[in-house]
Design a protein around this motif. Sequence first.
Motif, PDB file in Angstrom:
ATOM      1  N   GLY A   1       6.302   3.594   1.030  1.00  0.00           N
ATOM      2  CA  GLY A   1       5.273   4.503   1.540  1.00  0.00           C
ATOM      3  C   GLY A   1       5.843   5.507   2.530  1.00  0.00           C
ATOM      4  O   GLY A   1       5.531   6.703   2.496  1.00  0.00           O
ATOM      5  N   ARG A   2       6.696   5.050   3.427  1.00  0.00           N
ATOM      6  CA  ARG A   2       7.280   5.941   4.447  1.00  0.00           C
ATOM      7  C   ARG A   2       8.175   6.997   3.798  1.00  0.00           C
ATOM      8  O   ARG A   2       8.143   8.174   4.180  1.00  0.00           O
ATOM      9  CB  ARG A   2       8.094   5.124   5.458  1.00  0.00           C
ATOM     10  CG  ARG A   2       7.238   4.328   6.421  1.00  0.00           C
ATOM     11  CD  ARG A   2       8.091   3.379   7.256  1.00  0.00           C
ATOM     12  NE  ARG A   2       7.278   2.558   8.128  1.00  0.00           N
ATOM     13  CZ  ARG A   2       6.942   2.875   9.384  1.00  0.00           C
ATOM     14  NH1 ARG A   2       7.374   3.993   9.918  1.00  0.00           N
ATOM     15  NH2 ARG A   2       6.190   2.061  10.097  1.00  0.00           N
ATOM     16  N   HIS A   3       8.979   6.591   2.821  1.00  0.00           N
ATOM     17  CA  HIS A   3       9.835   7.578   2.151  1.00  0.00           C
ATOM     18  C   HIS A   3       8.985   8.565   1.341  1.00  0.00           C
ATOM     19  O   HIS A   3       9.300   9.760   1.277  1.00  0.00           O
ATOM     20  CB  HIS A   3      10.851   6.873   1.254  1.00  0.00           C
ATOM     21  CG  HIS A   3      12.027   6.322   2.014  1.00  0.00           C
ATOM     22  ND1 HIS A   3      12.996   7.135   2.568  1.00  0.00           N
ATOM     23  CD2 HIS A   3      12.374   5.051   2.333  1.00  0.00           C
ATOM     24  CE1 HIS A   3      13.908   6.386   3.183  1.00  0.00           C
ATOM     25  NE2 HIS A   3      13.538   5.116   3.068  1.00  0.00           N
ATOM     26  N   VAL A   4       7.909   8.069   0.729  1.00  0.00           N
ATOM     27  CA  VAL A   4       7.015   8.957  -0.034  1.00  0.00           C
ATOM     28  C   VAL A   4       6.430  10.017   0.901  1.00  0.00           C
ATOM     29  O   VAL A   4       6.392  11.214   0.577  1.00  0.00           O
ATOM     30  CB  VAL A   4       5.898   8.137  -0.731  1.00  0.00           C
ATOM     31  CG1 VAL A   4       4.737   9.019  -1.158  1.00  0.00           C
ATOM     32  CG2 VAL A   4       6.463   7.384  -1.930  1.00  0.00           C
TER      33      VAL A   4
ATOM     34  N   ILE B   1      -1.371   8.301  -3.948  1.00  0.00           N
ATOM     35  CA  ILE B   1      -0.170   7.499  -4.243  1.00  0.00           C
ATOM     36  C   ILE B   1      -0.356   6.165  -3.529  1.00  0.00           C
ATOM     37  O   ILE B   1      -0.595   6.137  -2.324  1.00  0.00           O
ATOM     38  CB  ILE B   1       1.130   8.166  -3.742  1.00  0.00           C
ATOM     39  CG1 ILE B   1       1.345   9.503  -4.462  1.00  0.00           C
ATOM     40  CG2 ILE B   1       2.329   7.247  -3.961  1.00  0.00           C
ATOM     41  CD1 ILE B   1       2.628  10.240  -4.053  1.00  0.00           C
ATOM     42  N   SER B   2      -0.263   5.073  -4.265  1.00  0.00           N
ATOM     43  CA  SER B   2      -0.363   3.759  -3.642  1.00  0.00           C
ATOM     44  C   SER B   2       0.937   2.976  -3.796  1.00  0.00           C
ATOM     45  O   SER B   2       1.374   2.700  -4.920  1.00  0.00           O
ATOM     46  CB  SER B   2      -1.516   2.944  -4.237  1.00  0.00           C
ATOM     47  OG  SER B   2      -1.444   1.626  -3.701  1.00  0.00           O
ATOM     48  N   ALA B   3       1.512   2.622  -2.649  1.00  0.00           N
ATOM     49  CA  ALA B   3       2.649   1.678  -2.618  1.00  0.00           C
ATOM     50  C   ALA B   3       2.172   0.450  -1.848  1.00  0.00           C
ATOM     51  O   ALA B   3       2.933  -0.173  -1.102  1.00  0.00           O
ATOM     52  CB  ALA B   3       3.852   2.320  -1.960  1.00  0.00           C
ATOM     53  N   LEU B   4       0.890   0.153  -2.010  1.00  0.00           N
ATOM     54  CA  LEU B   4       0.247  -0.943  -1.281  1.00  0.00           C
ATOM     55  C   LEU B   4       0.470  -2.253  -2.028  1.00  0.00           C
ATOM     56  O   LEU B   4       0.144  -2.348  -3.221  1.00  0.00           O
ATOM     57  CB  LEU B   4      -1.263  -0.647  -1.208  1.00  0.00           C
ATOM     58  CG  LEU B   4      -2.180  -1.742  -0.691  1.00  0.00           C
ATOM     59  CD1 LEU B   4      -1.969  -1.950   0.796  1.00  0.00           C
ATOM     60  CD2 LEU B   4      -3.633  -1.381  -0.984  1.00  0.00           C
ATOM     61  N   GLY B   5       1.011  -3.236  -1.340  1.00  0.00           N
ATOM     62  CA  GLY B   5       1.215  -4.531  -1.975  1.00  0.00           C
ATOM     63  C   GLY B   5       1.729  -5.540  -0.978  1.00  0.00           C
ATOM     64  O   GLY B   5       2.291  -5.180   0.054  1.00  0.00           O
ATOM     65  N   VAL B   6       1.530  -6.801  -1.311  1.00  0.00           N
ATOM     66  CA  VAL B   6       1.985  -7.879  -0.432  1.00  0.00           C
ATOM     67  C   VAL B   6       3.452  -8.175  -0.736  1.00  0.00           C
ATOM     68  O   VAL B   6       3.820  -8.427  -1.884  1.00  0.00           O
ATOM     69  CB  VAL B   6       1.146  -9.150  -0.665  1.00  0.00           C
ATOM     70  CG1 VAL B   6       1.720 -10.317   0.125  1.00  0.00           C
ATOM     71  CG2 VAL B   6      -0.302  -8.909  -0.279  1.00  0.00           C
TER      72      VAL B   6
ATOM     73  N   ALA C   1      -2.594   9.572   5.544  1.00  0.00           N
ATOM     74  CA  ALA C   1      -2.016   8.219   5.486  1.00  0.00           C
ATOM     75  C   ALA C   1      -3.056   7.184   5.885  1.00  0.00           C
ATOM     76  O   ALA C   1      -3.720   7.342   6.912  1.00  0.00           O
ATOM     77  CB  ALA C   1      -0.812   8.128   6.415  1.00  0.00           C
ATOM     78  N   VAL C   2      -3.185   6.143   5.089  1.00  0.00           N
ATOM     79  CA  VAL C   2      -4.059   5.021   5.442  1.00  0.00           C
ATOM     80  C   VAL C   2      -3.166   3.921   6.008  1.00  0.00           C
ATOM     81  O   VAL C   2      -2.260   3.434   5.318  1.00  0.00           O
ATOM     82  CB  VAL C   2      -4.825   4.488   4.216  1.00  0.00           C
ATOM     83  CG1 VAL C   2      -5.807   3.389   4.641  1.00  0.00           C
ATOM     84  CG2 VAL C   2      -5.553   5.615   3.503  1.00  0.00           C
TER      85      VAL C   2
ATOM     86  N   VAL D   1      -2.679  14.799  -0.385  1.00  0.00           N
ATOM     87  CA  VAL D   1      -2.320  13.520  -1.016  1.00  0.00           C
ATOM     88  C   VAL D   1      -2.645  12.375  -0.069  1.00  0.00           C
ATOM     89  O   VAL D   1      -2.205  12.381   1.092  1.00  0.00           O
ATOM     90  CB  VAL D   1      -0.811  13.468  -1.370  1.00  0.00           C
ATOM     91  CG1 VAL D   1      -0.478  12.174  -2.104  1.00  0.00           C
ATOM     92  CG2 VAL D   1      -0.406  14.672  -2.208  1.00  0.00           C
ATOM     93  N   LEU D   2      -3.426  11.423  -0.543  1.00  0.00           N
ATOM     94  CA  LEU D   2      -3.700  10.211   0.234  1.00  0.00           C
ATOM     95  C   LEU D   2      -2.654   9.159  -0.138  1.00  0.00           C
ATOM     96  O   LEU D   2      -2.417   8.911  -1.328  1.00  0.00           O
ATOM     97  CB  LEU D   2      -5.107   9.689  -0.058  1.00  0.00           C
ATOM     98  CG  LEU D   2      -5.480   8.392   0.688  1.00  0.00           C
ATOM     99  CD1 LEU D   2      -6.926   8.457   1.177  1.00  0.00           C
ATOM    100  CD2 LEU D   2      -5.287   7.160  -0.183  1.00  0.00           C
ATOM    101  N   VAL D   3      -2.037   8.562   0.879  1.00  0.00           N
ATOM    102  CA  VAL D   3      -1.029   7.522   0.632  1.00  0.00           C
ATOM    103  C   VAL D   3      -1.543   6.188   1.158  1.00  0.00           C
ATOM    104  O   VAL D   3      -1.836   6.047   2.354  1.00  0.00           O
ATOM    105  CB  VAL D   3       0.319   7.872   1.295  1.00  0.00           C
ATOM    106  CG1 VAL D   3       1.363   6.779   1.002  1.00  0.00           C
ATOM    107  CG2 VAL D   3       0.823   9.232   0.801  1.00  0.00           C
ATOM    108  N   ALA D   4      -1.640   5.199   0.272  1.00  0.00           N
ATOM    109  CA  ALA D   4      -1.972   3.818   0.651  1.00  0.00           C
ATOM    110  C   ALA D   4      -0.679   3.013   0.658  1.00  0.00           C
ATOM    111  O   ALA D   4       0.204   3.264  -0.170  1.00  0.00           O
ATOM    112  CB  ALA D   4      -2.960   3.228  -0.346  1.00  0.00           C
ATOM    113  N   GLY D   5      -0.569   2.082   1.591  1.00  0.00           N
ATOM    114  CA  GLY D   5       0.713   1.375   1.740  1.00  0.00           C
ATOM    115  C   GLY D   5       1.697   2.266   2.474  1.00  0.00           C
ATOM    116  O   GLY D   5       2.921   2.174   2.303  1.00  0.00           O
ATOM    117  N   ALA D   6       1.151   3.140   3.341  1.00  0.00           N
ATOM    118  CA  ALA D   6       1.944   4.199   3.990  1.00  0.00           C
ATOM    119  C   ALA D   6       3.016   3.667   4.933  1.00  0.00           C
ATOM    120  O   ALA D   6       4.024   4.333   5.157  1.00  0.00           O
ATOM    121  CB  ALA D   6       0.990   5.113   4.769  1.00  0.00           C
ATOM    122  N   THR D   7       2.809   2.473   5.498  1.00  0.00           N
ATOM    123  CA  THR D   7       3.748   1.968   6.509  1.00  0.00           C
ATOM    124  C   THR D   7       4.895   1.156   5.902  1.00  0.00           C
ATOM    125  O   THR D   7       5.747   0.661   6.634  1.00  0.00           O
ATOM    126  CB  THR D   7       2.999   1.072   7.510  1.00  0.00           C
ATOM    127  OG1 THR D   7       2.116   0.223   6.769  1.00  0.00           O
ATOM    128  CG2 THR D   7       2.228   1.890   8.511  1.00  0.00           C
ATOM    129  N   GLY D   8       4.897   0.998   4.567  1.00  0.00           N
ATOM    130  CA  GLY D   8       5.947   0.196   3.936  1.00  0.00           C
ATOM    131  C   GLY D   8       7.223   0.996   3.719  1.00  0.00           C
ATOM    132  O   GLY D   8       7.303   2.200   4.019  1.00  0.00           O
TER     133      GLY D   8
END
Length: 290
Positions: A18-21, A82-87, A34-35, A8-15
């Motif tokens: 993202g961290r809980h995912v 999985i993307s939790a990437l956002g501003v 993790a990206v 699984v690739l996770v974008a927004g991994a440091t949020g």
Amino acid sequence: MVDAGKRVLVAGATGYVGRHVIARLHDEGFIVRAVVRDKARACAPGAYDAPALAALVDEWVIAPEGEVDLGPDVMSGVDHVISALGVTRQKADPWTIDFLLNLRFLELAEQAEVDSFLYVGVMNAASGTSAVSRAKHAFMEALSRSRVVPQIVDPSGYFSDLTEIYDLARRGMAFGLGDGSVRLSPIHGADLADFCVSRLGGSAGSWNVGGPETLTYREIVRIAFEAAGKKPRYTRVPGPFASAAVWTADRISPRAGSLTRFFLDGMQTDSVGDPHGTHTLADYYAALAR
Ligand SMILES: NC(=O)c1ccc[n+]([C@@H]2O[C@H](COP(=O)([O-])OP(=O)(O)OC[C@H]3O[C@@H](n4cnc5c(N)ncnc54)[C@H](OP(=O)(O)O)[C@@H]3O)[C@@H](O)[C@H]2O)c1
């Protein structure tokens, strides 16, 4: 539904999400890619008690420049995205990140023929007036037409964001628009992660997800004051203040205008999802008080 053993690739991994995912994926036996923009920061614990990623990630992709860094190799061998990437608090244009950068991940996922793409958006994005909501809604539209299995998770407010209400209560303050009767079902990052990971290997869909309780804004304020051990207070901000605040913020910067709209939309529109998880806000605030 869980598809353990897959990559699984996770974008927004440091949020926060993202961290809980990633923690959940790791526990379930997935291979986690993790990206991140900054590996050292990713390896340290996150804000709001979100987990450190050092021992949870199997493969790192370091992409300080966003889209510029992303080539086809990013998706090699990937089964799910999985993307939790956002501003949120970052100084960036939501259209560039929430729409275009997510779109770049989706384009690469389609080329690599990954099985599914799960996007963590926000509830009420279609009716939201902020640049963030518009960018998120545009990406959801693109994702829902994708060749990969599209999965859109629209959460209610996070415990992380509601920490500010506790911080104000500790100082004996609370502000709310009108009578505070707007309803939310706040969710802890771990409960949201559990929901997202349980979708992997499942069908396409779109879900409004909340935590286990539905609370009015006034009830959230009361819980915060109880945890802080202070006498409850509530200062009503009159409705016309909202348009004055937007007018002023628009003249400060596009970012200020978008953040103000996002916040005020949230104070005026119910955001209640299907209940999921076990974490209660009272326990979260009690832990902050300790
Ligand atoms: N907070 C809420 O109550 C709430 C409710 C519903 C939905 N949402 C949405 O849920 C999603 C996840 O929220 P969150 O609280 O986990 O957010 P967060 O903690 O701010 O994490 C956002 C992630 O996106 C990355 N990101 C942001 N700007 C970037 C940029 N310019 N270039 C590259 N990466 C960038 C961050 O990377 P860095 O760590 O490197 O900055 C981080 O990994 C967001 O889209 C948010 O809008 C939030």
